[in-house]
Design an enzyme around this catalytic site. Structure first.
Site, mmCIF file in Angstrom:
data_model
loop_
_atom_site.group_PDB
_atom_site.id
_atom_site.type_symbol
_atom_site.label_atom_id
_atom_site.label_comp_id
_atom_site.label_asym_id
_atom_site.label_seq_id
_atom_site.Cartn_x
_atom_site.Cartn_y
_atom_site.Cartn_z
ATOM 1 N N GLU A 189 0.811 -1.216 0.000
ATOM 2 C CA GLU A 189 0.000 0.000 0.000
ATOM 3 C C GLU A 189 0.849 1.272 0.000
ATOM 4 O O GLU A 189 0.453 2.286 -0.589
ATOM 5 C CB GLU A 189 -0.939 0.012 1.209
ATOM 6 N N PHE A 245 -12.360 -6.596 13.630
ATOM 7 C CA PHE A 245 -11.231 -7.104 12.848
ATOM 8 C C PHE A 245 -10.826 -6.080 11.787
ATOM 9 O O PHE A 245 -11.660 -5.595 11.031
ATOM 10 C CB PHE A 245 -11.612 -8.428 12.189
ATOM 11 N N GLN A 246 -9.552 -5.744 11.764
ATOM 12 C CA GLN A 246 -8.966 -4.791 10.826
ATOM 13 C C GLN A 246 -9.635 -3.413 10.913
ATOM 14 O O GLN A 246 -9.785 -2.714 9.908
ATOM 15 C CB GLN A 246 -9.000 -5.327 9.388
ATOM 16 N N LYS A 292 -18.057 -0.501 5.100
ATOM 17 C CA LYS A 292 -18.477 -1.542 4.161
ATOM 18 C C LYS A 292 -19.988 -1.527 3.939
ATOM 19 O O LYS A 292 -20.461 -1.784 2.815
ATOM 20 C CB LYS A 292 -18.026 -2.906 4.674
ATOM 21 N N MET A 342 23.828 8.868 3.025
ATOM 22 C CA MET A 342 23.732 10.181 3.643
ATOM 23 C C MET A 342 23.913 10.090 5.152
ATOM 24 O O MET A 342 24.546 10.964 5.770
ATOM 25 C CB MET A 342 22.400 10.842 3.297
#
Length: 577
Positions: free
Chosen positions: A65, A127-128, A177, A487
């Site tokens: 993602e 959940f999630q 959802k 760096m």
């Protein structure tokens, strides 16, 4: 989808399909002109993907993602319109956060769509589940929770317009959802920004007049062009203004490409790793016209020593940026192109600055961007960047990760056009290079795309190669491999007495072999004699290619202004720090 467009055939086609919240979301995207989106599937976002199945929007499935957000960010940077990314709830949404924060720091137009658990489960640690709007509110222009199926499409359209209008930036819509699955919902209306959004155009005329007279009377005028010039589509106005009035142009790093670096008035990039001559011009100018810049600390060094002899004219579309970091003697809030035209109309005469222009030419000769490249020593990264530049078309898009390789790329590539330098500036996100190259290529399939990455940065998102192979994206990645987070190592050598804690990466993989394993074409480069042929072979390969370029591990990035230091006291080697 119009009646004339072909529909995909599914086993459900015989049943009447009612408009859903998800289809309203996709309709809003189509009505806004969205042609591509980047994302990763998941449970809570699945209804949106099901609606995308019937759409002509080109969805690019990313390998992570974070890569989806960076690809959408780069898509927006190249096109000027918001890039779109999608992720599911919980970890999918939180994985987007780094890319959203990156877009926020660089004012890149981006719309993120995230799935969410059903509204009756929100707050129950389902959940999630994650508080996506709460997490992202500090790094977006607005973060919406869509709780009404009949308005969800309108919310998406509003978020898209908000990302695009005024000072650009990221927005997010969180999609429960049950809202996405709701049936028989209203079709979204035309996309409109929030009623509270006001976008300034012209600056105050009295303030413009004061600024114009200060500029006309300057002996040592300079223009500082920031990324807002590009985002405001004001490149032509800025170039014409500078050339008509003979004013040297300095750029910030996000502003690279605003002014043709081959022009006699070009002083190129200023700041921590800017050119010596750009930093000298800033230090000694007496009027500084800053356009579309936020005067960040990597540009200014110590604010008390920044442009110490100059009156500052600051042009910005965002009033909150005026005098935030550097005091503006002449604040001009408005659209960059419009305000430049106002200044041009109000300027009583061009500044008498031939002596100043000659001084700027002298600094260019005194502090050239050169380097030693003995043939009996390992490859110098500057040489490789210049070789790529010479081999590629003028409109080639350059993307980078973050680190030494990023600085060598911006220092030794000659930029002549806007929207050809795509990098992570304010947030400094390692791993940005490869997914941004994917987004840039999707945005501009007819332009060549070259990604310069470091071995440490490339390791973070190299899984994106699988995406580039699957989509057959003809991009060339050059890993400037010094077996270190270079760096960090440079700073450790300069400021931590050489204690190289956790900065050396001798355990990295063979990137050419890794590329081959993903189905791309891998090359190894470690000799000056092979540079031209290897670049040609990588560019000629029809698909993604990766050059594992073994560079001199002793090479550091100079010039360098120590953090918080004075721009005019730049170091040309470590001993000067």
């Amino acid at each position: 989808m119009s009646e004339s467009e072909p529909e995909r055939t599914t086993e459900h086609d015989d049943a009447e399909t009612l408009p859903t919240g998800a289809s309203s979301v996709v309709t809003a995207l189509e009505d806004a002109g969205v042609e591509a989106a980047f994302g990763v599937q998941g449970g809570a976002i699945m209804p949106i993907y099901d609606a995308l199945y019937q759409s002509d929007i080109n969805h690019v499935t990313m390998a992570h993602e974070q890569g989806a957000a960076h690809a959408a960010d780069a898509y927006g940077a190249v096109t000027g319109d918001p890039g779109v990314c999608l992720a599911t709830s919980g970890p999918g949404a939180t994985n987007l956060v780094t890319g959203i924060a990156d877009a926020d720091m660089d004012s890149e137009p981006l719309l993120a769509l995230t799935g969410q658990v059903a509204t009756d489960m929100v707050g129950n640690d389902a959940f999630q589940e994650a508080d996506t709007t709460g997490i992202t509110r500090p790094v977006t222009k607005a973060s919406y929770f869509a709780n009404d199926p009949d308005t969800v499409g309108d919310v998406v359209g509003e978020a898209f317009e908000l990302a695009r209008k005024g000072r650009q930036g990221p927005t997010l819509v969180d999609l429960p959802k049950d809202v996405s699955n709701a049936e028989d919902v209203a079709r979204p209306g035309p996309a409109e920004g929030p009623a509270t959004q006001t976008v300034p155009d012209e600056a105050d005329t009295a303030e413009v007049s004061r600024a114009a007279h200060a500029l006309a009377n300057a002996d040592r005028p300079a223009i500082l062009a920031g990324g807002g010039v590009i985002k405001g589509e004001a490149t032509d106005e800025l170039r014409q203004f500078a050339i008509d009035h003979g004013i040297p142009v300095i750029t910030t790093m996000p502003g690279v490409g605003t002014f043709d670096e081959t022009h006699d008035l070009a002083m190129e990039m200023a700041g921590m790793h800017g050119t010596g001559y750009a930093n000298m011009a800033i230090t000694h100018c007496d009027v500084l016209l800053g356009v579309g810049t936020r005067f960040d600390d990597r540009l200014t060094g110590g604010v008390d020593t920044f442009a110490p002899e100059a009156e500052v004219i600051h042009v910005d579309i965002d009033a909150s940026e005026i005098s935030k970091n550097v005091h503006a003697d002449y604040p001009l809030v408005g659209d960059a192109g419009t305000v430049l035209r106002q200044l041009d109309d109000a300027l009583p005469r061009s500044p008498d600055a031939e002596g100043w222009r000659e001084q700027c030419r002298h600094w260019k000769a005194e502090y050239p961007m050169d380097y030693d490249a003995p043939e009996d020593e390992p490859l110098k990264p500057q040489f490789v960047v210049e070789a790529f530049d010479e081999a590629t078309p003028e409109d080639t898009i350059v993307t980078t990760g973050v680190g030494q390789h990023q600085m060598w790329a911006v220092q030794y590539w000659t930029f002549t056009q806007p929207r050809t330098w795509i990098s992570s500036h304010g947030l400094g996100t390692m791993g940005y290079g490869l997914p941004s190259a994917i987004g840039a290529k999707v945005a501009a399939p007819d332009q060549e795309v070259v990604c310069f990455d470091g071995d440490g940065s490339f390791l973070m998102t190299s899984q994106g190669l699988s995406v580039a192979v699957r989509e057959n994206l003809d991009i060339t990645v050059c890993v400037l491999n010094n077996e270190a987070v270079g760096m960090v190592r440079q700073w450790q050598d300069a400021f931590f007495e050489g204690r190289r804690m956790a900065s050396e990466y001798p355990w990295g993989p063979d990137f050419a072999t890794l590329a081959d394993a993903f189905g791309a074409k891998g090359f190894t480069l470690d000799s000056y004699d092979d540079v031209a042929d290897t670049i040609e072979a990588a560019r000629d390969y029809d698909g993604p290619s990766v050059i594992d370029c073994h560079i001199d591990p002793r090479e550091d990035v100079y010039p360098m202004v120590a953090s918080g230091g004075a721009n005019g006291l730049f170091a040309l080697q470590e001993e000067h720090l």
